[in-house]
Scaffold this active site. Structure first.
Site, PDB file in Angstrom:
ATOM      1  CD  GLU A  44      -2.347   1.953   0.432  1.00  0.00           C
ATOM      2  OE1 GLU A  44      -3.065   1.246  -0.293  1.00  0.00           O
ATOM      3  OE2 GLU A  44      -2.195   3.178   0.253  1.00  0.00           O
TER       4      GLU A  44
ATOM      5  CG  HIS B 137     -19.242   7.541  -7.063  1.00  0.00           C
ATOM      6  ND1 HIS B 137     -20.622   7.614  -6.958  1.00  0.00           N
ATOM      7  CD2 HIS B 137     -18.787   7.573  -5.784  1.00  0.00           C
ATOM      8  CE1 HIS B 137     -20.976   7.682  -5.691  1.00  0.00           C
ATOM      9  NE2 HIS B 137     -19.879   7.672  -4.949  1.00  0.00           N
TER      10      HIS B 137
ATOM     11  CG  ASN C 205     -16.512   5.960   1.486  1.00  0.00           C
ATOM     12  OD1 ASN C 205     -16.821   6.046   2.662  1.00  0.00           O
ATOM     13  ND2 ASN C 205     -16.558   4.818   0.816  1.00  0.00           N
TER      14      ASN C 205
HETATM   15  C1  LIG Z   1     -14.527  11.683  -0.919  1.00  0.00           C
HETATM   16  C2  LIG Z   1     -15.173  10.412  -1.412  1.00  0.00           C
HETATM   17  C3  LIG Z   1     -16.486  10.134  -1.040  1.00  0.00           C
HETATM   18  C4  LIG Z   1     -17.091   8.953  -1.476  1.00  0.00           C
HETATM   19  N1  LIG Z   1     -18.313   8.618  -0.974  1.00  0.00           N
HETATM   20  C5  LIG Z   1     -18.799   7.371  -1.186  1.00  0.00           C
HETATM   21  C6  LIG Z   1     -19.947   6.915  -0.495  1.00  0.00           C
HETATM   22  O1  LIG Z   1     -20.520   7.625   0.339  1.00  0.00           O
HETATM   23  N2  LIG Z   1     -20.390   5.652  -0.743  1.00  0.00           N
HETATM   24  C7  LIG Z   1     -19.776   4.838  -1.660  1.00  0.00           C
HETATM   25  O2  LIG Z   1     -20.236   3.713  -1.868  1.00  0.00           O
HETATM   26  N3  LIG Z   1     -18.677   5.243  -2.332  1.00  0.00           N
HETATM   27  C8  LIG Z   1     -18.155   6.475  -2.085  1.00  0.00           C
HETATM   28  N4  LIG Z   1     -16.997   6.870  -2.696  1.00  0.00           N
HETATM   29  C9  LIG Z   1     -16.405   5.991  -3.720  1.00  0.00           C
HETATM   30  C10 LIG Z   1     -15.775   4.725  -3.176  1.00  0.00           C
HETATM   31  O3  LIG Z   1     -15.178   4.941  -1.938  1.00  0.00           O
HETATM   32  C11 LIG Z   1     -14.776   4.210  -4.212  1.00  0.00           C
HETATM   33  O4  LIG Z   1     -15.439   3.964  -5.432  1.00  0.00           O
HETATM   34  C12 LIG Z   1     -14.109   2.917  -3.788  1.00  0.00           C
HETATM   35  O5  LIG Z   1     -13.623   3.011  -2.484  1.00  0.00           O
HETATM   36  C13 LIG Z   1     -12.995   2.599  -4.750  1.00  0.00           C
HETATM   37  O6  LIG Z   1     -12.349   1.418  -4.339  1.00  0.00           O
HETATM   38  P1  LIG Z   1     -11.186   0.834  -5.192  1.00  0.00           P
HETATM   39  O7  LIG Z   1     -10.827  -0.462  -4.619  1.00  0.00           O
HETATM   40  O8  LIG Z   1     -11.518   0.901  -6.620  1.00  0.00           O
HETATM   41  O9  LIG Z   1      -9.970   1.881  -5.050  1.00  0.00           O
HETATM   42  P2  LIG Z   1      -9.423   2.757  -3.825  1.00  0.00           P
HETATM   43  O10 LIG Z   1     -10.312   2.620  -2.674  1.00  0.00           O
HETATM   44  O11 LIG Z   1      -9.149   4.101  -4.388  1.00  0.00           O
HETATM   45  O12 LIG Z   1      -8.050   2.091  -3.411  1.00  0.00           O
HETATM   46  C14 LIG Z   1      -6.864   2.274  -4.128  1.00  0.00           C
HETATM   47  C15 LIG Z   1      -5.724   1.974  -3.238  1.00  0.00           C
HETATM   48  O13 LIG Z   1      -4.544   1.760  -4.000  1.00  0.00           O
HETATM   49  C16 LIG Z   1      -3.470   2.443  -3.407  1.00  0.00           C
HETATM   50  N5  LIG Z   1      -2.499   2.711  -4.469  1.00  0.00           N
HETATM   51  C17 LIG Z   1      -2.673   3.460  -5.571  1.00  0.00           C
HETATM   52  N6  LIG Z   1      -1.567   3.439  -6.324  1.00  0.00           N
HETATM   53  C18 LIG Z   1      -0.681   2.640  -5.684  1.00  0.00           C
HETATM   54  C19 LIG Z   1       0.647   2.214  -5.965  1.00  0.00           C
HETATM   55  N7  LIG Z   1       1.285   2.610  -7.076  1.00  0.00           N
HETATM   56  N8  LIG Z   1       1.266   1.399  -5.079  1.00  0.00           N
HETATM   57  C20 LIG Z   1       0.644   0.981  -3.943  1.00  0.00           C
HETATM   58  N9  LIG Z   1      -0.627   1.365  -3.642  1.00  0.00           N
HETATM   59  C21 LIG Z   1      -1.270   2.173  -4.496  1.00  0.00           C
HETATM   60  C22 LIG Z   1      -4.117   3.681  -2.837  1.00  0.00           C
HETATM   61  O14 LIG Z   1      -3.320   4.265  -1.846  1.00  0.00           O
HETATM   62  C23 LIG Z   1      -5.409   3.107  -2.293  1.00  0.00           C
HETATM   63  O15 LIG Z   1      -5.257   2.559  -1.029  1.00  0.00           O
HETATM   64  C24 LIG Z   1     -16.381   8.053  -2.328  1.00  0.00           C
HETATM   65  C25 LIG Z   1     -15.062   8.337  -2.694  1.00  0.00           C
HETATM   66  C26 LIG Z   1     -14.456   9.495  -2.235  1.00  0.00           C
HETATM   67  C27 LIG Z   1     -13.037   9.799  -2.652  1.00  0.00           C
END
Ligand SMILES: Cc1cc2nc3c(=O)[nH]c(=O)nc-3n(C[C@H](O)[C@H](O)[C@H](O)COP(=O)(O)OP(=O)(O)OC[C@H]3O[C@@H](n4cnc5c(N)ncnc54)[C@H](O)[C@@H]3O)c2cc1C
Length: 655
Positions: A112, A590, A170
């Protein structure tokens, strides 16, 4: 117990101190500065950091060997990204790593880029995330390319850099989309495992619904009751939002008892949240990386470890992913670790395509323009970026009782915040247990009750996933803000928001540089099609009607005609509303579909087993694989994708 008591008296003590020190003679700016500093100090001491590096591996030479040295660290599966998805960097990464390591025969490494989200009070406290969004240490504060159809402006685009990914920052709103969304995925991929009737079991698997005495109508047979991700109704909500629900019913939106229940998702209700019984945020880190899981000998979680590229063996006909390179900071040492079986990229919709392109997987001409030698020409990487665009409306709260003290601008408000901290720390919830997105309504822009054909004669392209899926979400927040919480109002406010659930516009993620430390370019291409604009305009008209419907109308001050608030906006022409939409549109955070699950000839990056086309041993697991954006909030599907992939990988790797 003595401490909370003393702190409870703090506001008056503070007042006395101010008088004694003659602080009232100070200019408002100095007083504001002092109050800000005082609050920051108190937050630091009261909420304090508990979790430290000791929980995770911090020294990268304990999980990989320095580039150019002889060491050889090998795992079965490496998950790049500790977010939500099971095997990548994102939200899904924690899910995947935790579930895979249930098999003691699999050695799993999770890398991470950031630190622990759980360790940050601004993450674990439901109302704290607004402060995190602008913190460059924990959040990548990207900005989009200028948006030609949205007043030419660039928009702020925060993406989490911590375990739990965006589930750690989020708004905690737990609505998962519509049944039709996932049936659409199954039809598109010709793979019934994604159809709601099958895929829904993974929502039940991650979910641990916590019944609440005030919500006996929730159909618990439709909820998962024993999963690690606790959801329920334990967040605090304000009175105007309860009135918003009634006003929505007043304009013809049906009440729905549960947005994720058997009745589909169209209707209005209070929204369920990822907030547990103790009023803490539930993230993929807090839910999946529990002490028991972290005690497993076959799971290693390294933090502050940015994956800089995936390594390939290119000696056979098809390249094979064999490991990853990673490092802590630009110019610092690089390390490598090898994966005997698979590498799973889980960096989310921005960073998964970033990692793939840095590794030589992507549109060949684009890679070459950054002097990256292509390992595989895969034109779809970074393409088909879709995000939900949101428009905010601002109103004066007539009762002057909004919790605007959460972003204090006076000493009095700082005192209110301190009281709220004491209440929260004593386990009583209160204002700090707010998630801001309190109540919501999911509607269709072609609903003749809400948009009568005589007033809205244009027939718009239907982009919904099914006849009972919505394309607009309306939601309420207890006060108004601009610039993602950076700018507040000087009066008590209330805000309504509308966002487009099924945009027809899409953009792309591209490299700005071959350096892994330079953030990629993001271009969501907001409201590039006339339909997207027309639907958002309909949504704004509907919100303005709801704001003037009782019982909500009585708590909003219609006599407050200041132009930065929207009490007069219903008098605007359609063209003026269109300009307002173009001017105000922002991300609702999103982004999806940049490593899209789609047929390869249609620009797909992964197949329905989430394997990257044309490469062995490499998958993607996060929001970037969504074939189409869901009609709702994206975190739930990320959890479910992580659970599904973990099951499938465990079965395959056991065989
Ligand atoms: C402010 C905000 C509010 C939101 N509100 C909601 C809500 O109320 N309800 C809802 O359902 N969704 C909400 N969302 C959306 C939801 O949280 C995301 O769609 C979801 O969490 C995305 O998950 P993911 O696994 O795709 O990626 P992420 O959760 O973005 O995880 C990516 C991870 O990869 C890591 N990473 C990236 N590049 C590297 C690298 N090169 N090396 C090592 N690690 C790396 C990052 O640090 C991170 O930990 C919100 C998002 C945000 C930003």
């Amino acid at each position: 117990m003595a401490l909370p008591g003393a702190l409870a008296a703090f506001p008056s003590t503070l007042q006395a101190l101010i008088q004694k020190l003659n602080l009232t003679d100070l200019s408002p700016a100095v007083r504001l500065l002092l109050s800000g500093a005082a609050v920051a100090l108190i937050l630091r001491f009261a909420l304090g950091r508990r979790w430290a590096k000791r929980t995770y591996v911090f020294d990268l030479d304990k999980v990989g060997s320095k580039v150019g040295t002889a060491g050889h660290f090998e795992y079965d599966v490496i998950v790049a990204g500790g977010g939500k998805s099971p095997s990548s960097h994102r939200t899904a990464g924690c899910v995947l790593a935790a579930r895979l390591s249930e098999d003691p025969n699999l050695r799993v490494l999770l890398l991470e880029a950031g630190g622990s989200g759980k360790a940050l009070p601004d993450s674990s406290t439901p109302a704290g995330f607004g402060r995190l969004l602008w913190n460059p240490k924990h959040v990548h504060g990207l900005r989009t390319e200028p948006q030609p159809s949205a007043a030419g402006k660039s928009r702020f685009w925060p993406r989490a850099k911590m375990l739990g990914g965006c589930s750690s920052i989020n708004a905690q709103m737990a609505q998962y989309g519509a049944f039709g969304d996932f049936d659409e995925w199954a039809t598109y991929m010709k793979d019934e495992s994604w159809a709601w009737k099958n895929f829904s079991r993974y929502f039940r698997k991650f979910e641990g619904y916590q019944p609440h005495p005030s919500y006996p109508d929730v159909d618990t047979t439709a909820r998962g009751l024993s999963g690690p991700v606790h959801v329920g109704y334990f967040n605090t909500i304000t009175e105007p939002s309860r009135k918003f629900v009634q006003a929505c019913i007043g304009v013809g939106i049906p009440f729905i008892r549960d947005f994720n229940g058997v009745d589909g998702t169209i209707g209005v209700s209070r929204i369920m949240t990822y907030v547990d019984k103790t009023f803490k945020r539930v993230s993929s880190e807090s839910a999946y990386l529990t002490p028991d899981v972290l005690a497993r000998k076959n799971l290693t979680v390294a933090i502050h470890a940015t994956v800089t590229k995936v390594l390939f063996d290119t000696t056979s006909a098809q390249p094979r992913a064999i490991g990853v390179e990673f490092g802590r900071k630009e110019g610092g040492e690089r390390f490598v670790a090898y994966a005997k079986k698979e590498v799973v990229v889980s960096g989310g919709a921005v960073h998964s395509p970033h990692i793939l392109m840095l590794s030589g997987i992507g549109p060949a001409a684009h890679l070459k323009s950054h002097s990256i030698t292509p390992v595989l020409d895969l034109p779809g990487v970074g393409q088909r970026l879709v995000d939900h665009p949101v428009v905010d409306l601002y109103f004066k709260n007539k009762l002057n009782n909004s919790p605007k003290f959460l972003k204090p601008s006076t000493l009095g408000e700082a005192g209110q915040l301190i009281s709220a901290i004491v209440q929260y720390k004593s386990g009583k919830g209160g204002p700090l247990a707010m998630n801001f997105g309190e109540c919501a309504a999911f509607v269709r822009s072609d609903d003749p009750t809400l948009f009568p054909p005589n007033e809205y004669p244009d027939k718009l392209v239907d982009s919904t996933s099914a006849s009972d899926s919505p394309d607009l979400e309306l939601f309420s927040t207890p006060f108004a803000y601009k610039e993602h919480g950076q700018i507040g109002f000087d009066v008590h406010t209330y805000a309504l928001h509308v966002y487009l659930l099924r945009p027809t516009s899409h953009g792309e993620v591209l490299l700005k540089s071959a350096s892994p430390w330079v953030q990629p370019s993001v271009n969501p291409n907001y409201i590039a099609t006339p339909e997207d604009l027309a639907k958002l305009v309909r949504g704004v008209h509907l919100l303005l009607r709801i704001a003037r419907t009782e019982p909500l109308a009585s708590v909003l001050d219609a006599s407050f005609t200041r132009p930065d608030l929207d009490h007069q906006t219903h008098l605007c022409t359609n063209e003026e509303i269109e300009s307002l939409v173009r001017e105000r549109v922002e991300t609702v955070y999103h982004p999806v579909s940049t490593c899209r699950m789609a047929p390869r000839e249609e620009g797909g990056v992964v197949g329905s087993d989430l394997r990257v086309y044309g490469v062995q041993g490499l998958r993607v697991c996060d929001a970037s694989v969504f074939p189409w954006i869901v009609s709702g909030h994206t975190a739930g599907a990320c959890y479910a994708i992580g659970e599904k992939l973990a099951d499938e990988m465990k079965a395959e790797l056991r065989a």
